[in-house]
Write a protein that holds these residues in place. Structure first.
Motif, PDB file in Angstrom:
ATOM      1  N   GLY A   1       0.836  -1.200   0.000  1.00  0.00           N
ATOM      2  CA  GLY A   1       0.000   0.000   0.000  1.00  0.00           C
ATOM      3  C   GLY A   1       0.867   1.245   0.000  1.00  0.00           C
ATOM      4  O   GLY A   1       2.071   1.172  -0.246  1.00  0.00           O
ATOM      5  N   CYS A   2       0.249   2.394   0.262  1.00  0.00           N
ATOM      6  CA  CYS A   2       1.016   3.643   0.300  1.00  0.00           C
ATOM      7  C   CYS A   2       0.224   4.670   1.094  1.00  0.00           C
ATOM      8  O   CYS A   2      -0.997   4.764   0.954  1.00  0.00           O
ATOM      9  N   ALA A   3       0.938   5.421   1.925  1.00  0.00           N
ATOM     10  CA  ALA A   3       0.254   6.392   2.795  1.00  0.00           C
ATOM     11  C   ALA A   3       0.061   7.749   2.134  1.00  0.00           C
ATOM     12  O   ALA A   3      -0.629   8.598   2.667  1.00  0.00           O
ATOM     13  N   VAL A   4       0.685   7.959   0.960  1.00  0.00           N
ATOM     14  CA  VAL A   4       0.623   9.305   0.357  1.00  0.00           C
ATOM     15  C   VAL A   4      -0.778   9.573  -0.197  1.00  0.00           C
ATOM     16  O   VAL A   4      -1.293  10.693  -0.092  1.00  0.00           O
ATOM     17  N   GLY A   5      -1.402   8.543  -0.772  1.00  0.00           N
ATOM     18  CA  GLY A   5      -2.799   8.689  -1.180  1.00  0.00           C
ATOM     19  C   GLY A   5      -3.033   9.595  -2.374  1.00  0.00           C
ATOM     20  O   GLY A   5      -3.985  10.391  -2.369  1.00  0.00           O
ATOM     21  N   CYS A   6      -2.202   9.481  -3.416  1.00  0.00           N
ATOM     22  CA  CYS A   6      -2.438  10.307  -4.615  1.00  0.00           C
ATOM     23  C   CYS A   6      -3.761   9.884  -5.253  1.00  0.00           C
ATOM     24  O   CYS A   6      -4.107   8.706  -5.293  1.00  0.00           O
ATOM     25  N   ARG A   7      -4.457  10.892  -5.773  1.00  0.00           N
ATOM     26  CA  ARG A   7      -5.814  10.653  -6.295  1.00  0.00           C
ATOM     27  C   ARG A   7      -5.876   9.718  -7.485  1.00  0.00           C
ATOM     28  O   ARG A   7      -6.878   9.081  -7.735  1.00  0.00           O
ATOM     29  N   PHE A   8      -4.813   9.728  -8.270  1.00  0.00           N
ATOM     30  CA  PHE A   8      -4.848   9.018  -9.554  1.00  0.00           C
ATOM     31  C   PHE A   8      -4.186   7.644  -9.446  1.00  0.00           C
ATOM     32  O   PHE A   8      -3.941   6.985 -10.448  1.00  0.00           O
ATOM     33  N   CYS A   9      -3.873   7.206  -8.226  1.00  0.00           N
ATOM     34  CA  CYS A   9      -3.062   5.993  -8.072  1.00  0.00           C
ATOM     35  C   CYS A   9      -3.842   4.915  -7.342  1.00  0.00           C
ATOM     36  O   CYS A   9      -4.361   5.133  -6.241  1.00  0.00           O
ATOM     37  N   SER A  10      -3.889   3.770  -7.978  1.00  0.00           N
ATOM     38  CA  SER A  10      -4.646   2.650  -7.435  1.00  0.00           C
ATOM     39  C   SER A  10      -4.049   2.165  -6.102  1.00  0.00           C
ATOM     40  O   SER A  10      -4.775   1.831  -5.166  1.00  0.00           O
ATOM     41  N   THR A  11      -2.721   2.167  -6.012  1.00  0.00           N
ATOM     42  CA  THR A  11      -2.077   1.771  -4.747  1.00  0.00           C
ATOM     43  C   THR A  11      -2.485   2.745  -3.647  1.00  0.00           C
ATOM     44  O   THR A  11      -2.828   2.351  -2.531  1.00  0.00           O
ATOM     45  N   GLY A  12      -2.433   4.041  -3.989  1.00  0.00           N
ATOM     46  CA  GLY A  12      -2.763   5.071  -3.007  1.00  0.00           C
ATOM     47  C   GLY A  12      -4.187   4.930  -2.494  1.00  0.00           C
ATOM     48  O   GLY A  12      -4.465   5.190  -1.322  1.00  0.00           O
ATOM     49  N   HIS A  13      -5.081   4.487  -3.358  1.00  0.00           N
ATOM     50  CA  HIS A  13      -6.481   4.341  -2.957  1.00  0.00           C
ATOM     51  C   HIS A  13      -6.690   3.228  -1.942  1.00  0.00           C
ATOM     52  O   HIS A  13      -7.704   3.184  -1.269  1.00  0.00           O
TER      53      HIS A  13
ATOM     54  N   GLY B   1       4.006   1.735  -3.364  1.00  0.00           N
ATOM     55  CA  GLY B   1       4.633   2.382  -2.208  1.00  0.00           C
ATOM     56  C   GLY B   1       5.504   3.569  -2.542  1.00  0.00           C
ATOM     57  O   GLY B   1       5.869   3.793  -3.698  1.00  0.00           O
ATOM     58  N   GLU B   2       5.800   4.338  -1.499  1.00  0.00           N
ATOM     59  CA  GLU B   2       6.666   5.517  -1.624  1.00  0.00           C
ATOM     60  C   GLU B   2       8.025   5.130  -1.040  1.00  0.00           C
ATOM     61  O   GLU B   2       8.176   5.054   0.183  1.00  0.00           O
ATOM     62  N   PRO B   3       9.015   4.875  -1.896  1.00  0.00           N
ATOM     63  CA  PRO B   3      10.289   4.345  -1.384  1.00  0.00           C
ATOM     64  C   PRO B   3      10.948   5.244  -0.349  1.00  0.00           C
ATOM     65  O   PRO B   3      11.564   4.754   0.600  1.00  0.00           O
TER      66      PRO B   3
ATOM     67  N   THR C   1       9.954   9.221  -6.539  1.00  0.00           N
ATOM     68  CA  THR C   1       9.334   9.723  -5.305  1.00  0.00           C
ATOM     69  C   THR C   1       8.284  10.788  -5.590  1.00  0.00           C
ATOM     70  O   THR C   1       8.406  11.550  -6.550  1.00  0.00           O
ATOM     71  N   SER C   2       7.290  10.823  -4.711  1.00  0.00           N
ATOM     72  CA  SER C   2       6.271  11.858  -4.811  1.00  0.00           C
ATOM     73  C   SER C   2       6.774  13.152  -4.158  1.00  0.00           C
ATOM     74  O   SER C   2       6.057  14.141  -4.143  1.00  0.00           O
ATOM     75  N   GLY C   3       7.993  13.122  -3.599  1.00  0.00           N
ATOM     76  CA  GLY C   3       8.598  14.372  -3.130  1.00  0.00           C
ATOM     77  C   GLY C   3       8.830  14.476  -1.637  1.00  0.00           C
ATOM     78  O   GLY C   3       8.499  15.494  -1.028  1.00  0.00           O
TER      79      GLY C   3
HETATM   80 FE1  SF4 Z   1       2.002   6.396  -3.288  1.00  0.00          FE
HETATM   81 FE2  SF4 Z   1       3.353   6.916  -5.557  1.00  0.00          FE
HETATM   82 FE3  SF4 Z   1       0.823   5.989  -5.639  1.00  0.00          FE
HETATM   83 FE4  SF4 Z   1       1.294   8.472  -4.793  1.00  0.00          FE
HETATM   84  S1  SF4 Z   1       1.695   7.662  -6.857  1.00  0.00           S
HETATM   85  S2  SF4 Z   1      -0.081   6.985  -3.810  1.00  0.00           S
HETATM   86  S3  SF4 Z   1       3.208   8.212  -3.718  1.00  0.00           S
HETATM   87  S4  SF4 Z   1       2.588   4.920  -4.859  1.00  0.00           S
END
Ligand code: SF4
Ligand code: SAH
Length: 393
Positions: free
Chosen positions: A111-123, A168-170, A201-203
């Motif tokens: 998963g990923c804690a950043v939660g980008c709107r367009f990302c399935s992992t983030g959701h 994930g966000e490395p 990275t998302s930054g």
């Molecule tokens: Fe996480 Fe990257 Fe997806 Fe954003 S784009 S939710 S940072 S995996």
């Protein structure tokens, strides 16, 4: 003594661990080569190690592969594996073959804690960080599995490039990432050059600075918007590290690696971030004027436009191809090298942002709800978040 997973160690770590029971460094190097260069997991087969050492290893160490849940091969040669990492969590790894290279896209978190709107992992929210061993095991498995499957001659590598662009966000899992990168670069293991290993990275600004000091591999920054208002909404981490700070970290990164460039990833979202005006803003953002009035790069960079891979819960659409092309031309005309990413493995949902794995979402409901309000698009393409309902602010 608790037995340890040897995939958790870079060479330094392995040498220290071996020294703990009186073994010299060259023994650790031999062991490291058996594991990573030859894909061995059975100590009994490591014929040039003393029998006494092999017995010690049997009692105190193991090599833990990930459990393969499924493997899917795309018509274009892309292969996607789903690995169990226990406790109901699974992560995905993708192999993308091209004429002159083989790229492995590796996950860093369940998963990923950043939660980008367009990302399935983030959701899916965040479940947990992967360990170094779990990150390295993806490469260890793929390299040795593919060597056999593709019947490569001895000495030829299947994987020539690694991108940390899976789930994930490395840079939010830095402690596990760093030794894993060192294993990838080590000549006694996979021997990949710094430029063939990319961290995306998302930054996470402070961690970009750490990476610059510790292991300045190629850096990709997921930008997705030319201004903070929109980026705050698409990439929630921007509220903590706004664009100006992110660009500052990119400049500092390149001081350490002056012949390199930063790749800005930009996911093209229909009517959200794909206007020519926004392309112009990106140019302004990344280029300034030199003393002679000619444009000079503020950050030596390249843009990689990614056609959005839609999934229903996002409520977003892919920009039409003509608009992506026009956007790319505008950046190119402004002097910035721009590529449009080919989508690979579309038929097996292996393209960027489609990696879903199966993750027990342990992110708090409060946090998830707060980042899920629909985007309202303003006339000029900026977006504002509607006021969230009481209790989730
Ligand atoms: Fe996480 Fe990257 Fe997806 Fe954003 S784009 S939710 S940072 S995996
Ligand atoms: N967390 C890191 C790396 C993993 S995401 C990061 O965000 O950079 C890898 C890339 O896939 C990022 O550039 C991300 O923005 C992009 N991506 C995520 N979801 C996508 C989608 N649905 N369509 C296209 N690209 C997507």
């Amino acid at each position: 003594m608790n037995a340890v997973n040897l995939l958790d160690f870079d060479l330094e770590g392995l040498a220290r661990w071996c020294a703990g029971f009186g073994e010299k460094r060259f023994r650790a190097t031999q062991l490291f080569r058996w594991i990573h260069q030859r894909g061995a997991s059975d100590f009994a087969l490591m014929s040039d190690l003393a029998k006494s050492l092999r017995e010690k290893l049997d009692q105190s160490a193991f090599i833990k592969p990930l459990e393969v849940i499924s493997e899917q091969a795309s018509a274009d040669g892309t292969i996607k594996w789903l690995f169990s990492v226990g406790n109901g969590d699974a992560v995905e790894t993708v192999f993308i073959p091209e004429d002159d290279r083989g790229t492995l896209c590796i996950s860093s978190q369940a998963g990923c804690a950043v939660g980008c709107r367009f990302c399935s992992t983030g959701h899916q929210g965040f479940s947990r960080n992967l360990s170094t061993g779990e990150i390295v095991a993806q490469l260890w498995f793929a390299e040795h599995h593919l060597r056999k499957r593709l019947q490569l001659p001895v000495g030829q590598r299947a994987i020539t490039n690694v991108v940390m662009m899976g789930m994930g966000e490395p840079l939010q899992n830095y402690a596990a990432l760093l030794p894993a990168l060192r294993v990838m670069l080590d000549d006694h293991a996979y021997g990949l050059s710094r430029r063939r290993v990319t961290v995306s990275t998302s930054g996470v600004v402070p961690m970009i600075d750490r990476l610059r000091e510790d292991c300045p591999v190629a850096l990709a920054v997921s930008l997705h918007a030319p201004a903070d208002l929109l980026r705050d909404d698409l990439v929630p981490l921007n509220r903590k590290y706004p664009i100006a700070e992110l660009l500052g970290a990119c400049e500092r990164y390149l001081e350490r690696a002056p012949r390199d460039f930063i790749t800005f990833e930009y996911c093209m979202l229909d009517g959200v971030n794909d206007s020519l005006e926004q392309a112009g803003q990106l140019l302004q953002m990344t280029r300034g004027r030199g003393a002679d009035g000619q444009p000079v790069p503020v950050v030596n960079c390249k843009f990689n436009l990614i056609p959005f891979n839609p999934f229903p819960a996002s409520g977003l659409l892919r920009s039409p191809t003509e608009r992506v092309q026009a956007f790319a031309r505008c950046l190119q005309d402004g002097g910035v090298v721009t590529t449009v990413r080919k989508t690979r493995g579309d038929d097996i949902d292996a393209a960027c942002g489609q990696l879903a794995g199966e993750v027990q979402d342990r992110t708090s409901v409060r946090q998830r709800t707060a980042t899920r309000a629909p985007i309202r698009i303003h006339a000029r393409g900026s977006a504002v978040r509607p006021v969230p309902p009481e209790g989730v602010r």
